[in-house]
Design an enzyme around this catalytic site. Structure first.
Site, short mmCIF file in Angstrom:
data_model
loop_
_atom_site.label_atom_id
_atom_site.label_comp_id
_atom_site.label_asym_id
_atom_site.label_seq_id
_atom_site.Cartn_x
_atom_site.Cartn_y
_atom_site.Cartn_z
N CYS A 225 13.16 -28.90 34.80
CA CYS A 225 12.89 -30.03 35.28
C CYS A 225 14.15 -30.29 36.18
O CYS A 225 14.88 -31.33 35.96
CB CYS A 225 12.93 -31.13 34.14
SG CYS A 225 11.46 -30.73 32.92
N ALA A 226 14.22 -29.54 37.11
CA ALA A 226 15.57 -29.45 37.85
C ALA A 226 16.01 -30.36 38.76
O ALA A 226 17.00 -30.65 39.00
CB ALA A 226 15.57 -27.89 38.50
N GLY A 229 18.80 -30.18 41.44
CA GLY A 229 19.54 -29.02 40.88
C GLY A 229 21.13 -28.84 40.47
O GLY A 229 21.76 -27.98 40.06
N GLY A 230 21.44 -30.39 39.91
CA GLY A 230 22.73 -30.57 39.42
C GLY A 230 23.29 -29.68 38.17
O GLY A 230 24.17 -29.04 38.06
N LYS A 231 22.20 -29.58 37.38
CA LYS A 231 22.65 -28.68 36.08
C LYS A 231 22.18 -27.40 36.15
O LYS A 231 23.12 -26.45 35.70
CB LYS A 231 21.67 -29.46 34.80
CG LYS A 231 21.98 -30.68 34.36
CD LYS A 231 21.18 -31.33 33.34
CE LYS A 231 21.26 -32.78 32.91
NZ LYS A 231 21.22 -33.62 34.10
N ASP A 249 10.60 -27.52 39.59
CA ASP A 249 10.27 -28.96 39.66
C ASP A 249 8.94 -29.03 40.28
O ASP A 249 8.57 -28.01 41.03
CB ASP A 249 11.51 -29.57 40.42
CG ASP A 249 11.42 -31.04 39.93
OD1 ASP A 249 12.36 -31.43 39.13
OD2 ASP A 249 10.51 -32.11 40.61
N ASP A 294 15.39 -30.81 30.78
CA ASP A 294 15.77 -32.20 30.87
C ASP A 294 14.87 -33.05 31.48
O ASP A 294 14.63 -33.44 32.64
CB ASP A 294 16.89 -32.12 32.08
CG ASP A 294 17.74 -33.22 32.43
OD1 ASP A 294 17.92 -34.22 31.67
OD2 ASP A 294 18.30 -33.33 33.46
N CYS A 347 18.41 -38.57 29.43
CA CYS A 347 19.50 -39.63 29.81
C CYS A 347 19.39 -40.94 29.18
O CYS A 347 19.14 -42.23 29.80
CB CYS A 347 19.87 -39.72 31.25
SG CYS A 347 18.56 -39.96 32.16
#
Length: 404
Positions: A225-226, A229-231, A249, A294, A347
């Site tokens: 679930c990119a 792409g931060g992670k 995604d 995520d 989150c």
């Protein structure tokens, strides 16, 4: 602080767009600032901060304002900040003492005082109990700007020194080995170090997610679930840019962002891939050493930086996203190979989106092949950063002896 008609007008325009045209606050602020290129740094900061704070305290402001006129609402916000109003025609009907008296009369009502919907106050209290009061109070505070050092290019100490030379003070928070926190809010994206790919802006709690996967160079990893792409970028740095990361995604445009960011970061192991239904997932069955989920969530853990979230949510939308979360963990967990690690993250601060979802999965037919290793319930009141949940699950069986 002196008010100027043109910047106040900018705030009024943005608030109208957000609440009357149902736009997202960050996009509206970006558009407003771009439309006014002659504003200086102080003007831009005033507009952005005023809009975000009015959005954060929207219910409270409406409750004590004498009318729904946007200038009256801004003036009410300004008075609640403890600041004096200029002698403008737009503010003539405002009486600061009456505004303050109305505010004092309602501070015993938590939902009004904390400026949240009644249903959210009830849900938070039911799920977090005695911790809810302090948690929502913490989430109503402005977020700090946190950087994640790109360790492929620079160390944390080197970056801190480089930024200090540009007059940007930072500090290194304990427990977050790649994080630097700005001493004061500013537009860090214009700094040359950002353009060189030496850091990304990423909250400290969010940085815990990639670390939980315990990746090693050469592994095959799926970030399912990119988003933008931060992670994935963080994972690539932890893997020393060796191995393979599938950044997946449903939205192809988000993955385009991942490509651009990877190039700036000097990362070559990320492969963006659009999810085209269940067939994409089935083709990747038991193919990954590590899978990150995520998942979409309410976003209640990041109200500090996205205060408009609370006005866009409903009990129905949270129930719907919980269905999506369970569907994702049920289906996407198949991509983990025996002995591999699955990380489920949100989150959100709600147990119904977090540990209860993981418990439901582990009790299911597809979840019987997994066991809980550990989980982290990160509350804003305890960390000082965003609220997060991170569960690390291991798939039963023997992991590969060699890594492709």
């Amino acid at each position: 602080m002196k008010l100027f008609p043109n910047t106040v007008k900018g705030v009024i325009y943005a608030i109208d767009e957000i609440f009357n045209q149902n736009r997202y606050a960050d996009k509206v602020i970006e558009k407003t600032l771009k439309s006014n290129p002659k504003w200086g740094a102080r003007d831009r900061a005033f507009v952005a901060e005023s809009v975000y704070e009015m959005v954060r305290w929207w219910r409270l402001i409406n409750e004590v304002s004498p009318s729904k006129d946007l200038y009256h609402l801004f003036g009410t916000y300004w008075v609640l900040q403890g600041k004096g109003l200029p002698d403008w025609r737009e503010f003539k009907a405002l009486e600061p003492q009456k505004i303050k008296a109305k505010y004092e009369a309602l501070i015993g009502n938590r939902a009004l005082k904390q400026s949240i919907p009644d249903w959210l106050d009830e849900m938070g209290a039911a799920q977090l109990g005695e911790k809810w009061d302090k948690e929502i109070d913490t989430l109503n505070q402005q977020a700090e700007v946190v950087l994640r050092v790109n360790t492929l290019k620079i160390t944390r100490e080197q970056l801190a020194k480089r930024l200090a030379e540009d007059g940007i003070e930072t500090y290194a928070p304990k427990g977050y080995k790649d994080a630097l926190v700005l001493g004061k809010r500013q537009n860090i994206f214009k700094n040359a170090a950002f353009k060189e790919g030496l850091f990304e802006v990423q909250d400290a709690s969010s940085q815990l997610v990639a670390a939980a996967l315990d990746v090693k160079p050469g592994m095959r990893v799926i970030d399912a679930c990119a988003g933008s792409g931060g992670k994935s970028l963080h994972l690539a740095a932890l893997m020393e840019n060796k191995g393979r990361i599938l950044s997946m995604d449903l939205e192809g445009w988000k993955l385009q962002n991942t490509k651009l960011r990877a190039r700036r970061n000097g990362i070559s192991i990320i492969e963006p891939k659009v999810i085209e239904g269940n067939k994409t997932i089935k083709r990747l069955k038991e193919s990954a050493d590590r899978v990150l989920l995520d998942v979409p969530c309410s976003g209640l853990g990041v109200l500090k930086r996205n205060p408009d979230t609370k006005w866009k949510l409903s009990p129905e939308s949270i129930e719907k996203v919980q269905g999506i979360q369970q569907e994702i963990i049920q289906n996407y967990s198949s991509m983990v190979r025996p002995g591999g690690i699955l990380v489920y993250a949100t989150c959100s601060i709600l147990p119904s989106e977090n540990q209860q979802q993981v418990q439901k999965f582990l009790a299911s037919e597809k979840g019987k092949d997994f066991e809980m290793v550990e989980d982290q319930k990160v509350l804003a009141q305890e960390s000082g950063f965003d609220g997060f949940y991170i569960a690390k699950l291991k798939k039963k069986g023997t992991s590969r002896d060699s890594i492709e």
